[in-house]
Design an enzyme around this catalytic site. Structure first.
Site, short mmCIF file in Angstrom:
data_model
loop_
_atom_site.label_atom_id
_atom_site.label_comp_id
_atom_site.label_asym_id
_atom_site.label_seq_id
_atom_site.Cartn_x
_atom_site.Cartn_y
_atom_site.Cartn_z
N HIS A 38 10.35 38.03 96.68
CA HIS A 38 9.20 37.17 96.35
C HIS A 38 9.66 35.75 96.04
O HIS A 38 9.23 35.14 95.06
CB HIS A 38 8.39 37.76 95.20
CG HIS A 38 7.85 39.13 95.50
ND1 HIS A 38 6.68 39.33 96.21
CD2 HIS A 38 8.34 40.36 95.24
CE1 HIS A 38 6.47 40.64 96.34
NE2 HIS A 38 7.47 41.28 95.78
N TYR A 90 14.97 43.23 88.67
CA TYR A 90 14.45 41.92 88.25
C TYR A 90 15.48 41.20 87.37
O TYR A 90 15.69 40.00 87.50
CB TYR A 90 13.15 42.09 87.46
CG TYR A 90 11.92 42.43 88.25
CD1 TYR A 90 11.99 43.00 89.51
CD2 TYR A 90 10.66 42.19 87.73
CE1 TYR A 90 10.85 43.32 90.22
CE2 TYR A 90 9.51 42.50 88.44
CZ TYR A 90 9.61 43.07 89.69
OH TYR A 90 8.48 43.38 90.38
#
Length: 316
Positions: A41, A299
């Site tokens: 992303h 993440y």
């Protein structure tokens, strides 16, 4: 090394093989990562706004943002992939993340995607799914054929038509969480943001079509979503993100998400936020879903890499 198997519930074994967060991120970034950007992303825009609750969820959780009043947030719209200049309309997944400052010591970071479920149930198979995607259509077809648990995801995929606006997509939590009230009672839930907008007209086919459309839309007024919670029943498995709960489960509209501004700048507020789905306030707790822990570990590794690159850039 951060091993995803180390982050799983005690006694849970998904494979004899161990997949590390580093391996996950290496696979996502490939050979073309751009320094200082997210490994997944990478292309996105920061947004700011507030949540306006209606009080309907306050009996299920002690999180104060569900009581009457408004709660500001910093969010980020994004598309899938590691290319910060990728063509918007070609992305198969759109995402929305939001971060609430609940108190001086607590935050709630939420990361949502357009699919309502994962294709698979554990980190090892998730890793193999990414390998299959990168290997081409035939490899991916073979992967799906070998994994019957992908059926709920494939059913959604077959019926999904990408919206011509980021403001018109439905964004799902994918994973389940527990809401806990002040009496210590817990209820497993999933949630989604349901769009309240309407098409504005033809969308351009430029590489920045979705973000240009969102910017133009916000010039006309706020973008709004209903925040809807799906309440589980005893027969629902909150620990398997590949299983979709039945449609007849109770849905509770907790209030409205109102987005007011967008900032495409590289130094905008959201760029330094790691939207780790395990950053939770009192009143929300994680389930034993192993994919949830895999997301959190990946993440963290992606954030570590881009933060190091930003620091080295400043020091040069």
């Amino acid at each position: 090394m951060i091993y995803l198997s180390m982050l799983l519930p005690a006694g849970y074994v998904f494979s004899a093989e161990q997949v590390t967060a580093q391996q996950f991120v290496n696979l996502q970034q490939g050979n073309t990562s751009v320094a200082g950007f997210r490994r997944a992303h990478a292309k996105g825009a920061c947004v700011t706004g507030y949540f306006e609750p209606n009080g309907q969820l306050s009996a299920l959780t002690q999180v104060p943002i569900f009581a009457l009043g408004t709660a500001p947030f910093i969010g980020r719209f994004s598309i899938a992939g590691n290319n910060p200049t990728a063509p918007d309309l070609k992305s198969p997944v759109r995402s929305l993340a939001v971060s609430f400052n609940i108190s001086p010591t607590q935050q709630w970071r939420i990361a949502m995607n357009t699919p309502p479920v994962m294709a698979v149930s554990n980190p090892h198979d998730f890793y193999q799914q990414i390998v299959a995607i990168q290997s081409g259509p035939q490899a991916l077809k073979a992967f799906f054929n070998a994994h019957p648990e992908t059926q709920d995801f494939l059913n959604w995929k077959a019926s999904y038509t990408p919206a011509q606006s980021l403001a018109l997509e439905r964004y799902h939590s994918i994973n389940a969480f527990y809401l806990e009230n002040s009496q210590g009672e817990k209820r497993a839930v999933r949630w989604y943001f349901e769009p309240l907008g309407h098409p504005m007209g033809p969308t351009s086919d430029t590489d920045n079509a979705l973000f240009d459309e969102l910017s133009a839309r916000l010039l006309k007024g706020p973008v709004k979503f209903n925040w809807v919670f799906i309440l589980s029943e005893e027969t629902d498995d909150e620990n398997d993100p590949a299983l979709r709960w039945p449609e007849n489960r109770e849905h509770v509209v907790a209030g409205k998400i109102v987005i007011e501004q967008i900032d495409m700048g590289l130094n905008a507020q959201c760029q330094s936020i790691n939207y780790d789905p395990l950053t939770l306030p009192s009143g929300v707790t994680a389930t034993a879903d192993p994919i949830l822990r895999a997301r959190s570990a990946a993440y963290a590794e992606s954030y570590r890499r881009r933060a190091k690159e930003k620091l080295l850039e400043v020091l040069q």
